[in-house]
Scaffold this active site. Structure first.
Site, PDB file in Angstrom:
ATOM      1  N   ASN A  10      34.518  50.199  43.063  1.00 25.55           N
ATOM      2  CA  ASN A  10      34.287  49.119  42.108  1.00 25.55           C
ATOM      3  C   ASN A  10      35.622  48.392  41.958  1.00 25.55           C
ATOM      4  OD1 ASN A  10      33.978  47.555  39.808  1.00 25.55           O
ATOM      5  ND2 ASN A  10      32.950  49.142  38.603  1.00 25.55           N
ATOM      6  N   ARG A  93      30.735  47.571  44.805  1.00 24.79           N
ATOM      7  CA  ARG A  93      30.287  46.575  43.835  1.00 24.79           C
ATOM      8  C   ARG A  93      30.739  45.211  44.348  1.00 24.79           C
ATOM      9  NH1 ARG A  93      33.075  44.926  38.157  1.00 24.79           N
ATOM     10  NH2 ARG A  93      31.430  43.561  37.401  1.00 24.79           N
ATOM     11  N   HIS A 182      27.321  41.671  35.795  1.00 23.28           N
ATOM     12  CA  HIS A 182      27.203  43.014  35.219  1.00 23.28           C
ATOM     13  C   HIS A 182      25.779  43.547  35.360  1.00 23.28           C
ATOM     14  CE1 HIS A 182      30.619  41.735  32.296  1.00 23.28           C
ATOM     15  NE2 HIS A 182      31.151  42.496  33.222  1.00 23.28           N
ATOM     16  N   ARG A 243      38.696  35.730  28.535  1.00 25.33           N
ATOM     17  CA  ARG A 243      37.870  34.552  28.835  1.00 25.33           C
ATOM     18  C   ARG A 243      37.267  33.986  27.560  1.00 25.33           C
ATOM     19  NH1 ARG A 243      34.448  37.755  33.259  1.00 25.33           N
ATOM     20  NH2 ARG A 243      36.200  39.150  33.637  1.00 25.33           N
ATOM     21  N   GLU A 386      28.155  52.338  36.203  1.00 27.89           N
ATOM     22  CA  GLU A 386      27.938  51.438  37.335  1.00 27.89           C
ATOM     23  C   GLU A 386      28.102  52.191  38.655  1.00 27.89           C
ATOM     24  OE1 GLU A 386      30.842  48.767  35.425  1.00 27.89           O
ATOM     25  OE2 GLU A 386      29.655  47.100  36.168  1.00 27.89           O
TER      26      GLU A 386
HETATM   27  C1  LIG Z   1      31.667  40.037  36.207  1.00 28.54           C
HETATM   28  C2  LIG Z   1      32.710  40.576  35.313  1.00 28.54           C
HETATM   29  O1  LIG Z   1      33.069  39.963  34.338  1.00 28.54           O
HETATM   30  O2  LIG Z   1      33.195  41.782  35.636  1.00 28.54           O
HETATM   31  P1  LIG Z   1      34.356  42.582  34.857  1.00 28.54           P
HETATM   32  O3  LIG Z   1      33.867  42.837  33.473  1.00 28.54           O
HETATM   33  O4  LIG Z   1      34.525  43.857  35.656  1.00 28.54           O
HETATM   34  O5  LIG Z   1      35.571  41.708  34.863  1.00 28.54           O
HETATM   35 MG   LIG Z   2      33.542  46.584  34.040  1.00 27.72          MG
END
Ligand SMILES: CC(=O)OP(=O)(O)O
Ligand SMILES: [Mg+2]
Ligand SMILES: Nc1ncnc2c1ncn2[C@@H]1O[C@H](COP(=O)(O)OP(=O)(O)O)[C@@H](O)[C@H]1O
Length: 402
Positions: A10, A93, A182, A243, A386
């Site tokens: 992953n 992944r 996710h 983010r 996961e």
């Molecule tokens: C798609 C995504 O945001 O994955 P991660 O949470 O692992 O950064």
């Molecule tokens: Mg994660």
């Protein structure tokens, strides 16, 4: 000898989580994590389950190629190396699979080319996934490598949830739609939630809140995803570690026209320097809670903004589903941060949602209910896995092809 082991990789933007499993009983033989790849202080933590040994190394690991070679070395030291004839496949992944990959897929050059083509819509994730695949292929060219896509579970979303309200011709030309991410976690957790309720997944409606560094919510009706909060890229939706999640798209025009920022600068701002980190300088929920306990107002506001967004999505997906059997919290924050669960559910009694403070305070690694007994809608903490889900899907596919 039958090969019954699966190695799961992953690869995230700056980390690799891995597990080696024996699929006869789905037991874990080795687990580990490489963090802060590309920095001077990279760290590899490897545990062999049979011996119980854990080894840790710190020091620079330049990129995902070097990280994976270091992982292969650690597995080799435990007699679990990639050269083992017991290894049946490597499961990867892959975050963005676009429209075409609705199922786990054996990787060939064409699949690699498609994953590469999707880099612009998953710039933090797909490059790392690709490096992991290429390095693993070079180490064991004879072995099936399987891609399990974050987007696959969301391909069941109906058009009204998957489309943005823009000219469909323009959207189709550029393949702009809401893909969601996710998905492996949302699929696993929604099923495990049904199991916790003693029901079949096809009988229940679940809102899954995957709150890690990246965070997303999904509405799962009778085992199928009908809406999710991430979109074309993993930037839409909830407030995340770094983010922004949802914002008025005009913020981008404004930053460009009035703020004089370039598109790349805005991209970096919204993906890497926003969210909890942008709001208060910390993206780790533990640190934010510690600061709040010390009376820090900046951290408290960041927490409130995070919770407000989360609550809005719970309400939205309640409306999308009509009836809800359970709300399930998962991933690093969802599984561990009791104050987040308490605050997100507070005030939702009218929807039949409540959290029992004593149950919510329990720390455990197993799926459990945190709603009061007899509650109309269950609130659950359901640890995601996961890696196990990727291994299961990989082994099922390789077994089918043999
Ligand atoms: C798609 C995504 O945001 O994955 P991660 O949470 O692992 O950064
Ligand atoms: Mg994660
Ligand atoms: N005990 C805890 N209390 C609160 N938050 C925690 C705890 N443990 C982990 N977390 C949060 O979980 C986040 C990582 O979650 P994880 O699901 O591992 O994310 P990712 O897979 O995106 O790296 C950390 O940033 C941290 O904020």
């Amino acid at each position: 000898m039958t090969a019954t082991r699966v190695l799961v990789l992953n690869s995230g933007s700056s980390s690799v989580k891995y597990q080696l499993l024996d699929m006869r009983d789905r037991s874990r033989l080795a687990v580990g994590l490489v963090e802060r790849i590309g920095e001077q202080t990279s760290r590899l933590r490897h545990t062999c389950l049979a011996s119980g040994d854990t080894r840790e190394h710190t020091g620079p690991i330049a990129d995902h190629d070097a990280a994976l070679k270091a992982v292969a070395g650690e597995l080799g030291r435990d007699g679990l190396g990639l050269d083992s004839p017991e290894l049946a496949a490597i499961g990867h992944r892959v975050v963005h699979g676009g429209m075409f990959f609705t199922e786990p897929t054996v990787i060939d050059d064409e699949v690699l080319a498609e994953v590469e083509r999707l880099i612009p819509v998953a710039p933090l994730h797909n490059p790392a996934n690709l490096t992991g695949i290429r390095t693993a292929r070079a180490l064991r060219p004879d072995l099936p490598q399987v891609a399990v896509f974050d987007t696959a579970f969301h391909t069941t979303m109906p058009e009204q949830a998957a489309r943005y309200a823009i000219d469909p011709k323009i959207a189709d030309r550029h393949r702009i739609r809401r893909y969601g991410f996710h998905g492996t976690s949302h699929a696993y957790v929604s099923r495990e939630t049904a199991r916790l309720l003693g029901k079949d997944p096809a009988e229940v409606n679940v809102i899954v809140l995957h709150l890690g560094n990246g965070a997303s919510a999904s509405a799962v009706r009778r085992g199928r995803c009908v809406d999710t909060s991430m979109g074309l890229t993993p930037l839409e939706g909830l407030v995340m570690g770094t983010r922004s999640g949802d914002l008025d798209p005009a913020v981008i025009f404004h930053l460009a026209r009035v703020g004089g920022m370039s598109m790349d600068e805005i991209d970096t701002l919204l993906n890497k320097r926003s969210g909890l980190f942008g709001l208060c300088g910390d993206n780790d929920m533990r640190e934010i809670r510690r600061r709040i306990d010390e009376g820090d107002e900046e951290a408290a506001l960041a927490f409130d903004i995070y919770i407000h967004r989360l609550k809005k999505y719970i309400g939205a997906y309640y409306a999308v589903l009509g009836t809800v059997d359970a709300v399930a919290f998962t991933a690093g924050v969802g599984e561990n941060a009791a104050p987040v669960r308490e605050a997100a559910i507070a005030g939702l009694e009218g929807l039949g949602l409540a959290v029992d403070p004593e149950l919510n305070a329990v720390r455990a690694d197993r799926a459990r209910l945190v709603s009061p007994e007899g509650a109309r809608v269950a609130v659950a903490v359901v640890p995601t896995d996961e890696e196990l889900e990727i291994a299961t899907q990989t082994y099922a596919l390789v077994g089918k092809n043999n």
